[in-house]
Design an enzyme around this catalytic site. Structure first.
Site, mmCIF file in Angstrom:
data_model
loop_
_atom_site.group_PDB
_atom_site.id
_atom_site.type_symbol
_atom_site.label_atom_id
_atom_site.label_comp_id
_atom_site.label_asym_id
_atom_site.label_seq_id
_atom_site.Cartn_x
_atom_site.Cartn_y
_atom_site.Cartn_z
ATOM 1 N N ILE A 119 0.870 -1.191 0.000
ATOM 2 C CA ILE A 119 0.000 0.000 0.000
ATOM 3 C C ILE A 119 0.898 1.229 0.000
ATOM 4 O O ILE A 119 1.969 1.229 0.595
ATOM 5 C CB ILE A 119 -0.925 0.089 1.244
ATOM 6 C CG1 ILE A 119 -0.176 -0.275 2.531
ATOM 7 C CG2 ILE A 119 -2.168 -0.760 1.064
ATOM 8 C CD1 ILE A 119 -0.921 0.109 3.796
ATOM 9 N N TYR A 181 -7.842 5.672 1.264
ATOM 10 C CA TYR A 181 -7.442 4.278 1.539
ATOM 11 C C TYR A 181 -8.657 3.359 1.472
ATOM 12 O O TYR A 181 -8.629 2.303 0.824
ATOM 13 C CB TYR A 181 -6.781 4.220 2.922
ATOM 14 C CG TYR A 181 -6.472 2.829 3.429
ATOM 15 C CD1 TYR A 181 -5.339 2.144 3.005
ATOM 16 C CD2 TYR A 181 -7.311 2.196 4.356
ATOM 17 C CE1 TYR A 181 -5.057 0.862 3.474
ATOM 18 C CE2 TYR A 181 -7.030 0.925 4.835
ATOM 19 C CZ TYR A 181 -5.904 0.259 4.397
ATOM 20 O OH TYR A 181 -5.626 -1.006 4.866
ATOM 21 N N THR A 184 -9.806 2.599 -1.975
ATOM 22 C CA THR A 184 -9.001 1.598 -2.700
ATOM 23 C C THR A 184 -9.340 0.181 -2.232
ATOM 24 O O THR A 184 -9.371 -0.752 -3.028
ATOM 25 C CB THR A 184 -7.482 1.841 -2.546
ATOM 26 O OG1 THR A 184 -7.092 1.662 -1.177
ATOM 27 C CG2 THR A 184 -7.077 3.230 -2.999
ATOM 28 N N GLY A 214 -8.191 -6.670 10.378
ATOM 29 C CA GLY A 214 -8.451 -5.554 11.288
ATOM 30 C C GLY A 214 -7.130 -4.884 11.618
ATOM 31 O O GLY A 214 -6.141 -5.064 10.902
ATOM 32 N N LEU A 215 -7.091 -4.156 12.720
ATOM 33 C CA LEU A 215 -5.873 -3.420 13.064
ATOM 34 C C LEU A 215 -4.728 -4.385 13.397
ATOM 35 O O LEU A 215 -4.903 -5.304 14.181
ATOM 36 C CB LEU A 215 -6.166 -2.511 14.267
ATOM 37 C CG LEU A 215 -5.043 -1.573 14.694
ATOM 38 C CD1 LEU A 215 -4.655 -0.611 13.566
ATOM 39 C CD2 LEU A 215 -5.452 -0.789 15.934
ATOM 40 N N ASP A 217 -0.366 -4.572 14.280
ATOM 41 C CA ASP A 217 0.598 -3.677 14.941
ATOM 42 C C ASP A 217 1.842 -3.347 14.114
ATOM 43 O O ASP A 217 2.951 -3.326 14.637
ATOM 44 C CB ASP A 217 1.010 -4.276 16.293
ATOM 45 C CG ASP A 217 1.855 -5.546 16.137
ATOM 46 O OD1 ASP A 217 2.061 -6.009 14.992
ATOM 47 O OD2 ASP A 217 2.317 -6.082 17.161
ATOM 48 N N SER A 220 3.912 1.344 10.654
ATOM 49 C CA SER A 220 3.211 2.418 9.937
ATOM 50 C C SER A 220 1.794 2.600 10.466
ATOM 51 O O SER A 220 1.329 3.726 10.660
ATOM 52 C CB SER A 220 3.191 2.139 8.432
ATOM 53 O OG SER A 220 2.460 0.971 8.169
#
Ligand SMILES: NC(=O)c1ccc[n+]([C@@H]2O[C@H](COP(=O)([O-])OP(=O)(O)OC[C@H]3O[C@@H](n4cnc5c(N)ncnc54)[C@H](OP(=O)(O)O)[C@@H]3O)[C@@H](O)[C@H]2O)c1
Length: 288
Positions: A119, A181, A184, A214-215, A217, A220
Site C-alpha cells: 500500500i 485508503y 481503494t 483488522g488493526l 501492529d 506504519s
C-alpha cells in the site's frame, strides 16, 4: 429458535469452520512453491516473506527500497527459503507491476502464489479535497493489483496457483480519516469478488483469496493511529496476521478474516446503523 440457541448454533458452526480450516493446511504444500510477495520490505509483507521462507518456498519479493529488500531476502535464506530474489519497484509507476511479475516468472520458472499486499502511504486525517492523491493511491493500491493479476493469471492457471489479496475491514465498513485508503480497499473487494465468480464460470483452476484484516501492529499503522483513536489495544501481531493470510491462501479460502472480530463486524455491519455510527465516531479524536 430462541436468541440464545441461535448464538450457540452460530458459535459451534464458527468453531467447526475454524477447526476444519486448521486441519486442511498442509505446510509441506508450500515447500518449493514459487511465491511473489509485494510490499515485503516491512510490516505484514516482510513477516509473510519470513513465514514462506520457513516453509521452504522459493521467493521473489518487491517494494521500493532495494537495500531493505536485500536484507529481508538474506534473512529469508537463513530461515530456509529455497531461493530469495528481490526486485525494487514503484507501483505508482504504471510500467512496474508488469515488470515485477515478468521478473518473478522468469527467475522462478513460473508462479504458484501472487501475494498482493503493498500500500502507498496516505495521511490518517479528514479528507482535504486532494483528488490527485486519491488518484495516485488508486494506482498504487488498486490498479497495480489489477496489472499484476492480468500478467500473472496465465501463469497461475498453468500451475493451478492462487492470488492472495490483502484487504481490510475498511474495505467493508466506513470509518473516519481514511477516505482514499478505504476507497481503494472497497474497490479491491468489488473487483476481486467479481473475479471469484468469473474464474470458476470459465473453468479456470486459479483461485483468489481475499483476506480482510483488522488493526495490525505494524509500525506504519501504529504511528498513524497513535493519539487519534482509542483502539491501539485492539492491534494484532503482524506475524500472526501474516501466517493467517498464508494459510488462507494455501487452503484456497475465498475470504478470510483476521482477527475474528472482523468477521463479526462484516456480518453485522448493516445492523443498528445509528448505534454503529455513534460508536465509530466516538473511537476517533478530532484534533482542534
Ligand atoms: N497494519 C494494519 O493495521 C492493517 C489493517 C488492515 C489491512 N492492512 C493491509 O495489510 C497490508 C500491509 O499493511 P502494512 O501495515 O504491513 O503496511 P506497511 O508496513 O506500511 O508496508 C507497506 C509496504 O508497501 C511498500 N510500498 C509502499 N509504497 C509503495 C509503492 N509505491 N510501490 C511499491 N511498494 C510500496 C512498502 O515498502 P517501500 O517503502 O520500501 O516501498 C512496504 O513494504 C496492506 O494491504 C494493508 O492495507 C493492514
Amino acid at each position: 429458535m430462541k436468541f440464545r440457541a441461535k448464538i450457540l448454533a452460530f458459535t459451534v458452526a464458527a468453531a467447526l469452520v475454524a477447526i476444519r480450516w486448521r486441519d486442511t493446511f498442509v505446510p509441506e504444500s508450500l515447500r518449493g512453491a514459487r511465491v511473489l510477495v509485494t510490499g515485503a520490505s516491512t510490516g505484514i509483507g516482510e513477516q509473510m516473506a519470513y513465514h514462506y521462507a520457513r516453509f521452504g518456498a522459493q521467493l521473489a519479493i518487491t517494494a521500493r527500497r532495494g537495500d531493505v529488500l536485500r536484507e529481508v531476502a538474506e534473512r529469508c535464506l537463513e530461515l530456509g527459503a529455497q531461493r530469495a530474489l528481490y526486485i525494487p519497484a514503484d507501483m505508482g509507476v504504471t510500467s512496474d507491476p508488469e515488470k515485477v511479475v515478468k521478473f518473478a516468472v522468469e527467475e522462478l520458472g513460473g508462479l504458484d502464489y501472487l501475494v498482493l499486499n503493498h500500500i502507498g502511504p496516505t495521511p490518517f486525517a479528514m479528507w482535504d479535497g486532494d483528488v490527485e492523491h486519491t488518484r495516485w493511491l488508486m494506482q498504487v493500491n488498486f490498479f497495480s493489483y489489477l496489472q499484476m493479476t492480468s500478467t500473472a493469471l496465465p501463469h497461475l492457471e498453468k500451475s493451478g496457483g492462487s492470488i492472495i489479496v490483502v484487504s481490510s475491514l475498511l474495505g467493508k465498513m466506513c470509518t473516519p480519516f481514511v477516505a482514499p485508503y478505504s476507497a481503494t480497499k472497497f474497490s479491491l473487494n468489488g473487483f476481486f469478488g467479481t473475479l471469484q465468480h468469473e474464474l470458476p464460470m470459465r473453468r479456470s483452476n486459479a483461485s483468489i483469496t481475499v483476506s480482510v484484516l483488522g488493526l495490525v501492529d505494524t509500525q506504519s499503522a501504529m504511528e498513524k493511529i497513535r493519539e487519534k483513536t482509542n483502539m491501539n489495544a485492539l492491534a494484532a501481531p503482524a506475524s500472526d496476521a501474516a501466517l493467517h493470510i498464508i494459510k488462507a491462501g494455501a487452503t484456497r479460502q475465498k475470504e478470510s478474516f483476521f482477527p475474528f472480530y472482523t468477521y463479526l463486524a462484516s456480518l453485522f455491519r448493516d445492523w443498528f446503523r445509528f448505534f454503529q455510527d455513534l460508536t465509530i465516531q466516538n473511537c476517533y479524536y478530532l484534533e482542534p
